[in-house]
Design an enzyme around this catalytic site. Structure first.
Site, PDB file in Angstrom:
ATOM      1  N   ARG A 165       0.838  -1.225   0.000  1.00  0.00           N
ATOM      2  CA  ARG A 165       0.000   0.000   0.000  1.00  0.00           C
ATOM      3  C   ARG A 165       0.866   1.267   0.000  1.00  0.00           C
ATOM      4  O   ARG A 165       0.526   2.257   0.650  1.00  0.00           O
ATOM      5  CB  ARG A 165      -0.942   0.046   1.206  1.00  0.00           C
ATOM      6  CG  ARG A 165      -1.873  -1.086   1.334  1.00  0.00           C
ATOM      7  CD  ARG A 165      -2.910  -1.121   0.201  1.00  0.00           C
ATOM      8  NE  ARG A 165      -3.803  -2.227   0.439  1.00  0.00           N
ATOM      9  CZ  ARG A 165      -3.523  -3.478   0.033  1.00  0.00           C
ATOM     10  NH1 ARG A 165      -2.439  -3.733  -0.672  1.00  0.00           N
ATOM     11  NH2 ARG A 165      -4.374  -4.442   0.287  1.00  0.00           N
ATOM     12  N   SER A 232     -10.707  -0.850   3.986  1.00  0.00           N
ATOM     13  CA  SER A 232      -9.891  -1.145   5.172  1.00  0.00           C
ATOM     14  C   SER A 232      -9.329   0.160   5.705  1.00  0.00           C
ATOM     15  O   SER A 232      -8.640   0.878   4.982  1.00  0.00           O
ATOM     16  CB  SER A 232      -8.728  -2.064   4.801  1.00  0.00           C
ATOM     17  OG  SER A 232      -9.226  -3.232   4.220  1.00  0.00           O
ATOM     18  N   GLU A 328      -4.650   3.330   6.903  1.00  0.00           N
ATOM     19  CA  GLU A 328      -4.384   3.213   5.463  1.00  0.00           C
ATOM     20  C   GLU A 328      -5.075   4.404   4.776  1.00  0.00           C
ATOM     21  O   GLU A 328      -4.585   4.953   3.807  1.00  0.00           O
ATOM     22  CB  GLU A 328      -4.957   1.890   4.955  1.00  0.00           C
ATOM     23  CG  GLU A 328      -4.710   1.643   3.489  1.00  0.00           C
ATOM     24  CD  GLU A 328      -5.274   0.301   3.027  1.00  0.00           C
ATOM     25  OE1 GLU A 328      -5.204  -0.683   3.782  1.00  0.00           O
ATOM     26  OE2 GLU A 328      -5.792   0.259   1.900  1.00  0.00           O
TER      27      GLU A 328
HETATM   28  C1  LIG Z   1     -15.501  -0.402   0.047  1.00  0.00           C
HETATM   29  C2  LIG Z   1     -14.033  -0.195  -0.220  1.00  0.00           C
HETATM   30  C3  LIG Z   1     -13.216  -1.291  -0.413  1.00  0.00           C
HETATM   31  C4  LIG Z   1     -11.837  -1.117  -0.647  1.00  0.00           C
HETATM   32  N1  LIG Z   1     -11.060  -2.221  -0.851  1.00  0.00           N
HETATM   33  C5  LIG Z   1      -9.730  -2.079  -1.114  1.00  0.00           C
HETATM   34  C6  LIG Z   1      -8.914  -3.213  -1.375  1.00  0.00           C
HETATM   35  O1  LIG Z   1      -9.364  -4.365  -1.367  1.00  0.00           O
HETATM   36  N2  LIG Z   1      -7.597  -3.002  -1.630  1.00  0.00           N
HETATM   37  C7  LIG Z   1      -7.052  -1.755  -1.671  1.00  0.00           C
HETATM   38  O2  LIG Z   1      -5.848  -1.637  -1.925  1.00  0.00           O
HETATM   39  N3  LIG Z   1      -7.812  -0.666  -1.441  1.00  0.00           N
HETATM   40  C8  LIG Z   1      -9.126  -0.795  -1.169  1.00  0.00           C
HETATM   41  N4  LIG Z   1      -9.898   0.314  -0.912  1.00  0.00           N
HETATM   42  C9  LIG Z   1      -9.290   1.643  -0.910  1.00  0.00           C
HETATM   43  C10 LIG Z   1      -9.405   2.380  -2.251  1.00  0.00           C
HETATM   44  O3  LIG Z   1     -10.289   1.713  -3.099  1.00  0.00           O
HETATM   45  C11 LIG Z   1      -8.032   2.505  -2.926  1.00  0.00           C
HETATM   46  O4  LIG Z   1      -7.106   3.157  -2.089  1.00  0.00           O
HETATM   47  C12 LIG Z   1      -8.133   3.262  -4.252  1.00  0.00           C
HETATM   48  O5  LIG Z   1      -6.930   3.174  -4.960  1.00  0.00           O
HETATM   49  C13 LIG Z   1      -8.481   4.720  -4.060  1.00  0.00           C
HETATM   50  O6  LIG Z   1      -8.772   5.243  -5.333  1.00  0.00           O
HETATM   51  P1  LIG Z   1      -9.351   6.688  -5.515  1.00  0.00           P
HETATM   52  O7  LIG Z   1      -9.353   6.994  -6.950  1.00  0.00           O
HETATM   53  O8  LIG Z   1     -10.639   6.808  -4.822  1.00  0.00           O
HETATM   54  O9  LIG Z   1      -8.218   7.555  -4.779  1.00  0.00           O
HETATM   55  P2  LIG Z   1      -8.378   8.689  -3.661  1.00  0.00           P
HETATM   56  O10 LIG Z   1      -8.923   8.080  -2.408  1.00  0.00           O
HETATM   57  O11 LIG Z   1      -9.093   9.849  -4.239  1.00  0.00           O
HETATM   58  O12 LIG Z   1      -6.856   9.064  -3.464  1.00  0.00           O
HETATM   59  C14 LIG Z   1      -5.956   8.155  -2.862  1.00  0.00           C
HETATM   60  C15 LIG Z   1      -4.544   8.741  -2.970  1.00  0.00           C
HETATM   61  O13 LIG Z   1      -4.149   8.761  -4.328  1.00  0.00           O
HETATM   62  C16 LIG Z   1      -3.843  10.089  -4.730  1.00  0.00           C
HETATM   63  N5  LIG Z   1      -4.314  10.223  -6.119  1.00  0.00           N
HETATM   64  C17 LIG Z   1      -5.524   9.865  -6.614  1.00  0.00           C
HETATM   65  N6  LIG Z   1      -5.549  10.080  -7.941  1.00  0.00           N
HETATM   66  C18 LIG Z   1      -4.349  10.591  -8.283  1.00  0.00           C
HETATM   67  C19 LIG Z   1      -3.758  11.042  -9.502  1.00  0.00           C
HETATM   68  N7  LIG Z   1      -4.414  11.011 -10.671  1.00  0.00           N
HETATM   69  N8  LIG Z   1      -2.493  11.525  -9.463  1.00  0.00           N
HETATM   70  C20 LIG Z   1      -1.795  11.569  -8.295  1.00  0.00           C
HETATM   71  N9  LIG Z   1      -2.291  11.169  -7.121  1.00  0.00           N
HETATM   72  C21 LIG Z   1      -3.557  10.685  -7.117  1.00  0.00           C
HETATM   73  C22 LIG Z   1      -4.553  10.997  -3.748  1.00  0.00           C
HETATM   74  O14 LIG Z   1      -3.897  12.249  -3.630  1.00  0.00           O
HETATM   75  C23 LIG Z   1      -4.430  10.165  -2.485  1.00  0.00           C
HETATM   76  O15 LIG Z   1      -3.156  10.322  -1.920  1.00  0.00           O
HETATM   77  C24 LIG Z   1     -11.278   0.181  -0.695  1.00  0.00           C
HETATM   78  C25 LIG Z   1     -12.130   1.299  -0.527  1.00  0.00           C
HETATM   79  C26 LIG Z   1     -13.480   1.118  -0.303  1.00  0.00           C
HETATM   80  C27 LIG Z   1     -14.365   2.320  -0.145  1.00  0.00           C
END
Ligand SMILES: Cc1cc2nc3c(=O)[nH]c(=O)nc-3n(C[C@H](O)[C@H](O)[C@H](O)COP(=O)(O)OP(=O)(O)OC[C@H]3O[C@@H](n4cnc5c(N)ncnc54)[C@H](O)[C@@H]3O)c2cc1C
Length: 332
Positions: A165, A232, A328
């Protein structure tokens, strides 16, 4: 490019927390990334964020793609046996939609990451992982715009410094706007069934495996459209052998720890459950009854409710097991 002033971030985070950003800039694939003054926050789909207050700076987003068309993705064959193929996708694309697109085009590898909420761009920041696979296993390169150096740059897999992560981008927050991610996939479907929970799942085709994984995921996680969460909430803590042996001797039923970089990786969910938090609510935030690792919005919660609950859990687990839990999710 679209610019919004004083915009609610409620639709931009899966916890459903209602705070405002002073400004939001949404960049589309053909736009030049603008130079921004003041504090900047990059958001994908906000699936791993908890907002505790209004954001007084500028939020920048790689514009979301809700549906993936062939035009959004570039494939390039790399030759050789078994002829890997590189797929380049726009950062704002929904990761799960891209995974379906790859399977529709008989390109395999990402299926175990099915149904993880969020965008392609964040998959590289977070090194998302599930069911024995991590994004780092497939990411070939990442194209980004350096908002400090004001230049485009490309990162190889090594440059990304992926770990559990974790990535280079996490250590340089809000400096790089990821624009595109290239994944190295295969024409051949080789099911990755090493993870225990996958035993017995149908896997004649990658689509079958994807659907089975999606189903078991949602049995343990709140669906974002029903209950807000960030998945998580804590990382699985890594402790040294002495700490692991001590906890195991006091709690022989604790799941076996996995040997990991730096020590023994414990199950944060088990520690929180054993500390008695599963199903509990504090104010308007709660611990998901089917999975103690997940904090959720029990109805109109604020980021402060979530942060306060997280802090109490951290203190309790530290007191009961001597283990530090690290979030996380990003608390902003
Ligand atoms: C129900 C649920 C289940 C989940 N299950 C998992 C799982 O099984 N495994 C797992 O690893 N995660 C899981 N997650 C967490 C989440 O899905 C991941 O962390 C995912 O990658 C976040 O994506 P996001 O686009 O929403 O990023 P955000 O939450 O918007 O951002 C996350 C980080 O990435 C950065 N970021 C986002 N986009 C960019 C970009 N284009 N350029 C530079 N930086 C950027 C942001 O600044 C921040 O630091 C889960 C979340 C939920 C709600």
């Amino acid at each position: 490019m679209k610019v919004y002033e004083n915009i609610s971030l409620k639709p931009y985070n899966t916890f459903g927390i209602d705070v405002k950003a002073r400004r939001m800039v949404v960049v589309e694939p053909k736009d030049k990334v603008p130079d921004l003054d003041g504090e900047v926050l990059v958001i994908g789909a906000g699936s791993n964020m908890v907002f505790t207050k209004d954001f007084e700076g500028t939020v920048i987003i790689a514009g979301a793609r809700r549906t993936v068309s062939d035009a959004d993705v570039v494939t390039q064959s790399r030759g050789g046996a078994p002829s890997p193929i590189c797929v380049t996708a726009w950062a704002g694309m929904v990761m799960d939609d891209l995974i379906q697109w790859t399977l529709d085009h008989r390109l395999y590898g990402l299926e175990n990451l099915s149904a993880i909420p969020g965008t392609v761009g964040a998959s590289a920041v977070q090194n998302v992982g599930a069911y024995g696979a991590e994004a780092k296993d497939f990411i070939e390169s990442v194209e980004a715009y350096d908002m400090v150096g004001k230049r485009h740059c490309t990162f190889s897999n090594d440059d990304c410094q992926f770990a559990y992560r974790d990535s280079f981008f996490k250590h340089h927050p809000n400096r790089y706007l990821i624009l595109r991610v290239t994944y190295r996939l295969s024409h051949e479907f080789v099911p990755n069934l090493g993870y225990k929970a996958l035993e017995g799942l149908p896997h004649d085709t990658a689509q079958q495996l994807r659907e089975a994984i999606t189903e078991i995921r949602w049995q343990k996680l709140p669906r974002p459209e029903e209950h807000g969460s960030a998945g998580s909430f804590f990382k699985n803590p890594v402790v040294d052998e002495k700490v692991y042996r001590h906890i195991k001797s006091e709690h022989p039923d604790m799941p076996e720890a996995h040997l990991s970089v730096g020590g023994y990786k414990l199950s944060a969910g088990w520690l929180i459950d054993r500390a008695g938090w599963k199903g509990k609510t504090k104010g308007r935030a709660g611990v998901w009854p089917k999975n103690a690792l997940v904090l959720y919005n029990a109805g109109g919660c604020t980021g402060e409710d979530v942060a306060a609950l997280a802090k109490e859990i951290q203190q309790d687990v530290k007191q009961k097991f001597g283990v530090d839990l690290e979030p996380e999710a990003l608390i902003i």
